[in-house]
Design an enzyme around this catalytic site. Structure first.
Site, mmCIF file in Angstrom:
data_model
loop_
_atom_site.group_PDB
_atom_site.id
_atom_site.type_symbol
_atom_site.label_atom_id
_atom_site.label_comp_id
_atom_site.label_asym_id
_atom_site.label_seq_id
_atom_site.Cartn_x
_atom_site.Cartn_y
_atom_site.Cartn_z
ATOM 1 N N ASP A 182 0.826 -1.247 -0.031
ATOM 2 C CA ASP A 182 0.041 0.032 -0.006
ATOM 3 C C ASP A 182 0.895 1.434 0.081
ATOM 4 O O ASP A 182 2.081 1.312 -0.151
ATOM 5 C CB ASP A 182 -0.983 -0.370 1.133
ATOM 6 C CG ASP A 182 -2.293 0.771 0.864
ATOM 7 O OD1 ASP A 182 -2.382 1.406 0.182
ATOM 8 O OD2 ASP A 182 -3.122 0.325 1.663
ATOM 9 N N TRP A 222 -3.145 3.096 -5.806
ATOM 10 C CA TRP A 222 -4.567 3.512 -6.344
ATOM 11 C C TRP A 222 -4.544 4.401 -7.834
ATOM 12 O O TRP A 222 -5.250 5.119 -8.087
ATOM 13 C CB TRP A 222 -5.164 4.624 -5.262
ATOM 14 C CG TRP A 222 -4.907 4.215 -3.711
ATOM 15 C CD1 TRP A 222 -5.199 2.700 -3.357
ATOM 16 C CD2 TRP A 222 -3.907 4.919 -2.725
ATOM 17 N NE1 TRP A 222 -4.628 2.668 -1.652
ATOM 18 C CE2 TRP A 222 -4.077 4.017 -1.737
ATOM 19 C CE3 TRP A 222 -3.455 6.167 -2.877
ATOM 20 C CZ2 TRP A 222 -3.347 4.694 -0.528
ATOM 21 C CZ3 TRP A 222 -2.745 6.546 -1.654
ATOM 22 C CH2 TRP A 222 -2.930 5.467 -0.626
ATOM 23 N N GLY A 223 -3.571 4.064 -8.543
ATOM 24 C CA GLY A 223 -3.475 4.340 -9.755
ATOM 25 C C GLY A 223 -3.006 6.012 -9.998
ATOM 26 O O GLY A 223 -2.921 6.422 -11.102
ATOM 27 N N ASP A 243 -10.466 3.017 -3.206
ATOM 28 C CA ASP A 243 -10.943 1.808 -2.738
ATOM 29 C C ASP A 243 -12.303 1.612 -3.111
ATOM 30 O O ASP A 243 -13.063 2.377 -3.194
ATOM 31 C CB ASP A 243 -11.043 1.930 -1.000
ATOM 32 C CG ASP A 243 -9.676 2.077 -0.448
ATOM 33 O OD1 ASP A 243 -8.447 2.052 -1.491
ATOM 34 O OD2 ASP A 243 -9.522 2.060 0.662
HETATM 35 C C1 GLA Z 1 -5.822 1.627 1.532
HETATM 36 C C2 GLA Z 1 -6.101 0.479 0.675
HETATM 37 C C3 GLA Z 1 -7.392 -0.481 0.987
HETATM 38 C C4 GLA Z 1 -7.070 -1.153 2.109
HETATM 39 C C5 GLA Z 1 -6.957 -0.022 3.540
HETATM 40 C C6 GLA Z 1 -6.219 -0.561 4.545
HETATM 41 O O1 GLA Z 1 -7.063 2.320 1.762
HETATM 42 O O2 GLA Z 1 -6.576 1.313 -0.645
HETATM 43 O O3 GLA Z 1 -7.545 -1.517 0.005
HETATM 44 O O4 GLA Z 1 -5.802 -1.750 2.149
HETATM 45 O O5 GLA Z 1 -5.761 0.834 2.939
HETATM 46 O O6 GLA Z 1 -5.904 0.206 5.506
#
Ligand code: GLA
Length: 499
Positions: A182, A222-223, A243
């Site tokens: 992440d 996230w792109g 998300d």
């Molecule tokens: C980010 C990611 C999610 C998830 C959360 C966990 O928002 O994009 O998919 O993994 O963190 O905290």
């Protein structure tokens, strides 16, 4: 007569590499396509499995992971290809160690799984994830874990930045098979431009390779820095948007973000990840009044996110039953409640749990089709343990899964977009998968796509197979789907017929 399909599925089952598919499958070569290897030789088809985040957030434990793994093992999902049981954020200890130091790490820098939720094999041992991995592996499944290219994870636990080699070695020693990586809390100067993203994520990619264990690497930025351009050189998959959430608008947004960014077929194999499948996700509420067999109405505490056409599951285990919502009314015992398409077959006492899906049946099927035609990872965000049979049927549609898992690994090409989408995906057999999708809130009458627009020969006839209704037919000139209701789609394969 239909042209026989190439035996690529069988080859892959034997663990054939992309090269052997090409060498032994003349139709794949005839289709003018080739399959590059992935950067680490893993994930030659999109990963399939489960992730904890949508259904459980931080409310996770070894026991939940084990129960989920067992459910996947026994409910038919593992047999259909769902293999990875992925622990998302919140598995790391959040307390400050007694000896001072950094929360979540031992004095010599190793990550500490939360000893309460992921207990070690013996007190004081730091192997709570290995305990879970051993169980998951005993069922023939694989274990995924979450970390971040950052000082902290998105939920605020110790991140891997600056500890990549130690952490990758521990993941390998614990038996981790997949890492979701992440992007929250990146150190200053490491998230300003694409090169900085490449450098920051590559530290873990290299560390995983050096660990010696085959570990699938999934980017989760996230792109933000166009990961489909650089991800293929260091990862197996990468998120293409923010998300996902259990509602149609967010599914549509993630699909749209993802569909517009196919990776280059010339780069190492890599899959864009529009985030998890929301089939069977939603919210929990309770019955506010007894509901008796024969009734078509239930009173619940919360109707706010209920959707017409979605599935409700009343109770769990052998007490449970499902029904489709036809009208969403007001909450509580004195409200109008939810009207159901079919009468209840059991008596349910007040206070019994009710799970309400936030995608309706049409939208749930659409998400599965859209993810499959894009060769997206098929990772469920739902409660697998209490999965309704209707949702299980969507998850385990073998024909749709076969399109997703096709050995050519191509993301469907967008032929048209906006309110009315058409996508086409070449398959290793030489046939094509096609999706027509009505993204709009009103019906699409005369839904169709010409063979020419799909890149097919308008002078030829094609055998069609509807992958949901299983209807077979012959297509000439154009694929016609008649009238498509709001948010619905059709998915079929087309195989050229001999002259
Ligand atoms: C980010 C990611 C999610 C998830 C959360 C966990 O928002 O994009 O998919 O993994 O963190 O905290």
């Amino acid at each position: 007569m239909l042209r026989p399909l190439a035996a690529t599925a069988g080859l892959l089952a034997l663990g054939a590499t992309a090269a052997t598919v090409l060498a032994t499958s003349p139709t794949a070569v005839a289709a003018g396509t080739s399959v590059p290897p992935s950067h680490n030789g893993l994930a030659m088809t999109p990963p399939m499995g489960f992730n904890t985040w949508t259904a459980y957030g931080c409310n996770i434990s070894a026991s939940l992971i084990k129960q989920t793994a067992l459910a996947l093992h026994t409910n038919g999902m593992q047999a259909a290809g769902y293999t990875y049981v992925n622990i998302d954020d919140c598995w790391i200890d959040g307390s400050t160690p007694a000896n001072g130091g950094v929360a979540g790490r031992t004095a010599d820098g190793h990550l500490i799984p939360n000893p309460t939720t992921f207990p070690p094999s013996t007190p004081g041992k730091n192997d709570g994830i290995k305990v879970v991995a051993d169980y998951v592996h005993s069922l023939g499944l694989k274990l995924g874990l979450y970390q971040a290219a950052a000082v902290k994870t998105c939920a605020g636990f110790a991140g891997s930045y600056g500890h990549e080699n130690t952490d990758a070695k521990d993941f390998a020693a614990w038996g981790v098979d997949y890492l979701k990586y992440d992007n929250c809390a990146a150190p200053p100067g490491t998230a300003g431009n694409q090169q900085q993203f490449i450098t920051r994520f590559k530290r873990m990619s290299d560390a995983l390779l050096a660990s010696g264990r085959p570990i699938v690497f999934g980017l989760c930025e996230w792109g933000k820095s166009d990961p489909w351009q650089w991800g293929p050189y260091q990862a197996n998959l990468g998120r293409s948007s923010q998300d996902i959430q259990p509602n149609y608008r967010r599914v549509l947004k993630n699909f749209t973000d993802n569909a517009m960014n196919p990776p280059s077929p010339a780069a190492p194999l890599y899959f864009n990840d529009p985030d998890s499948l929301q089939i069977g996700t939603g919210y929990g509420t309770t019955l506010n009044a007894d509901a008796s067999a024969g009734s078509t109405n239930i009173k619940v505490s919360n109707t706010r996110k209920a959707v017409r056409g979605s599935l409700v599951r009343i109770g769990t285990g052998s007490n449970s039953e499902t029904a489709v919502v036809t009208t969403v009314g007001t909450p509580r015992a004195d409200g109008t409640g939810l009207t159901l398409a079919t009468p209840l077959t059991k008596n349910h006492p007040k206070q019994r749990s009710v799970q309400i899906d936030e995608l309706n049946r049409t939208e749930a099927q659409t998400q599965m089709s859209l993810w499959a035609i894009q060769a997206a990872p098929l990772i469920s965000g739902a409660d697998i343990i209490n999965m309704a049979p209707e949702n299980l049927a969507i998850y385990t549609n073998r024909d749709v899964i076969a399109v997703d898992q096709d050995p050519l690994g191509r993301q469907g090409r967008v032929v048209s977009s906006g309110s009315h989408w058409v996508l086409v995906k070449p398959l290793a057999s030489g046939s094509y998968a096609v999706v027509l999708f009505n993204a709009s809130d009103t019906e699409w009458s005369g839904a169709a796509a010409t063979l020419q627009s799909l890149g097919l020969d308008p002078a030829r006839s094609y055998a069609s197979h509807d992958l949901w209704t299983k209807a077979r037919g012959v297509v000439t000139g154009a694929v016609s789907a008649g009238t498509l209701p709001a948010h619905s789609s059709v998915m079929l394969t087309l195989q050229e017929l001999p002259n």
